[in-house]
Design an enzyme around this catalytic site. Structure first.
Site, PDB file in Angstrom:
ATOM      1  N   ASP A  64      -8.979 -21.196   6.704  1.00 13.14           N
ATOM      2  CA  ASP A  64      -8.901 -19.792   7.166  1.00 13.14           C
ATOM      3  C   ASP A  64      -8.368 -19.674   8.588  1.00 13.14           C
ATOM      4  OD1 ASP A  64     -11.158 -20.827   8.420  1.00 13.14           O
ATOM      5  OD2 ASP A  64     -12.238 -18.922   8.345  1.00 13.14           O
ATOM      6  N   ARG A 117       0.847  -1.213   0.000  1.00 13.81           N
ATOM      7  CA  ARG A 117       0.000   0.000   0.000  1.00 13.81           C
ATOM      8  C   ARG A 117       0.874   1.251   0.000  1.00 13.81           C
ATOM      9  NH1 ARG A 117      -4.187   3.290   1.951  1.00 13.81           N
ATOM     10  NH2 ARG A 117      -3.295   4.832   3.330  1.00 13.81           N
ATOM     11  N   GLU A 125      -6.948   0.211   0.918  1.00 15.56           N
ATOM     12  CA  GLU A 125      -7.252   1.254   1.895  1.00 15.56           C
ATOM     13  C   GLU A 125      -6.651   0.881   3.258  1.00 15.56           C
ATOM     14  OE1 GLU A 125      -8.301   4.023   1.093  1.00 15.56           O
ATOM     15  OE2 GLU A 125      -8.746   4.929   3.028  1.00 15.56           O
ATOM     16  N   ILE A 169     -21.237  -5.881  10.404  1.00 15.91           N
ATOM     17  CA  ILE A 169     -22.474  -5.779  11.187  1.00 15.91           C
ATOM     18  C   ILE A 169     -23.261  -7.093  11.123  1.00 15.91           C
ATOM     19  CG2 ILE A 169     -24.703  -4.580  11.326  1.00 15.91           C
ATOM     20  CD1 ILE A 169     -23.137  -2.027  10.673  1.00 15.91           C
ATOM     21  N   GLU A 223      -6.343 -17.512   4.175  1.00 13.63           N
ATOM     22  CA  GLU A 223      -7.465 -16.981   3.390  1.00 13.63           C
ATOM     23  C   GLU A 223      -7.310 -15.467   3.286  1.00 13.63           C
ATOM     24  OE1 GLU A 223     -12.172 -17.501   3.969  1.00 13.63           O
ATOM     25  OE2 GLU A 223     -11.222 -16.095   5.356  1.00 13.63           O
TER      26      GLU A 223
END
Ligand SMILES: Nc1nc2c(ncn2[C@@H]2O[C@H](COP(=O)(O)OP(=O)(O)OP(=O)(O)O)[C@@H](O)[C@H]2O)c(=O)[nH]1
Ligand SMILES: Nc1ncnc2c1ncn2[C@@H]1O[C@H](COP(=O)(O)OP(=O)(O)OP(=O)(O)O)[C@@H](O)[C@H]1O
Length: 267
Positions: free
Chosen positions: A73, A28, A41, A154, A140
């Site tokens: 995962d 990044r 981001e 959420i 993962e």
């Protein structure tokens, strides 16, 4: 496995998560410096809790001696992007990396889940250097937009609260909210596209203008005063009208006139 065995078992997964987080955060930073815009981001990561590994092993019917391959995962990385287009860029860059091997991909963006869940998943094999030598672990990588992440975070916490038996009306509303998040991503992408196009037009216009003005200067230099003054007038007219097509034509005419002037000054 007892507590100590679990701690030993999880060491390479902890190392993989730490290393991958650093690598994607560094990517990044590098892209931000090189291109002034990074498709990433922010990045998060976690090692799955032992209770969650056990629950999943039970749910997927994975025997304890097969959890390394049966649960993909245990090491998890999440990459958040601003735009859906960025997700594909990040996925491409993961595919071309030499420090990990892609095992397979799941496109829950095109084929979103019944719940409304959307994300792009890549299961990778990542080698970590341990005290006992090289160990390859599965990880993962979930890639998603900020809107997809907002919805999934959420929904995950509601599912946790209701112990995975959400009331039907909540489930339906969550699906509607997922649709709204999708619309938000689509709208943001189209706004971004318009901004990129107008930036491109602006750059093209600036390039034409500097070329035209420097060619007119050259014509003055070669004593083609009348021709230069006529081009200048025509340029002022087209600039006023913001007629890019005609400006391009004019730029070519001036370029030809400048070349002619250069040639005849040499002979
Ligand atoms: N919030 C949320 N996350 C999801 C949902 N479906 C999948 N995920 C995330 O994606 C991960 C992988 O899910 P899947 O691709 O379905 O694979 P899986 O691990 O075999 O299946 P499950 O864990 O049974 O869903 C999960 O561990 C979650 O982190 C969903 O409906 N809601
Ligand atoms: N790949 C990932 N990267 C970062 N965080 C993750 C990843 N996968 C899950 N998480 C987060 O880790 C926390 C614990 O999740 P956990 O693995 O127990 O459940 P889950 O993702 O629903 O998985 P599953 O249904 O496969 O057991 C949650 O906050 C979840 O959002």
């Amino acid at each position: 496995m007892d507590g100590r065995d679990w701690n030993l078992f999880l060491i390479p997964y902890e190392q993989a998560v730490e290393e991958l987080k650093v690598k994607f955060k560094t990517l990044r930073g590098e892209l931000k410096t090189r291109e002034a815009y990074a498709p990433i981001e922010f990045v998060t990561g976690r090692v799955k809790r032992i209770s969650s590994i056990l629950d999943k092993a039970k749910r997927l019917d994975v025997p304890m001696d097969k959890i390394e391959t049966g649960i993909e995962d245990i090491a998890g990385i999440r990459i958040m992007c601003q735009f859906v287009e960025d997700i594909h860029r990040v996925a491409d860059s993961i595919r071309s990396r030499k420090d990990l091997k892609l095992v397979y991909e799941k496109d829950y963006i095109t084929n979103f889940k019944d719940s409304g869940y959307r994300s792009y998943h890549m299961i990778v094999e990542y080698p970590v250097q341990t005290a006992l030598g090289l160990k390859k672990v599965l990880a993962e990588v979930q890639i998603r937009t900020l809107a997809m992440n907002f919805w999934a975070t959420i929904e995950h916490s509601l599912n946790y609260k209701y112990k995975e038996s959400l009331p039907d009306d909540v489930r339906i509303r969550l699906r509607k909210a997922a649709e709204a998040a999708f619309q938000l991503d689509t709208e943001m992408s189209s706004i971004r596209q318009e901004i990129l196009e107008s930036q491109r037009d602006f750059e093209e216009k600036s390039n034409i203008v500097s070329k035209v003005l420097s060619d007119i200067q050259d014509l003055y230099f070669y004593n083609r005063v009348r021709e230069a003054a006529q081009f200048q007038l025509r340029f002022n007219e087209l600039w006023e009208k913001e007629d890019i097509f005609e400006l391009k034509q004019l730029s070519q005419d001036i370029q030809r006139a400048t070349l002619r002037a250069k040639k005849s000054s040499r002979s």
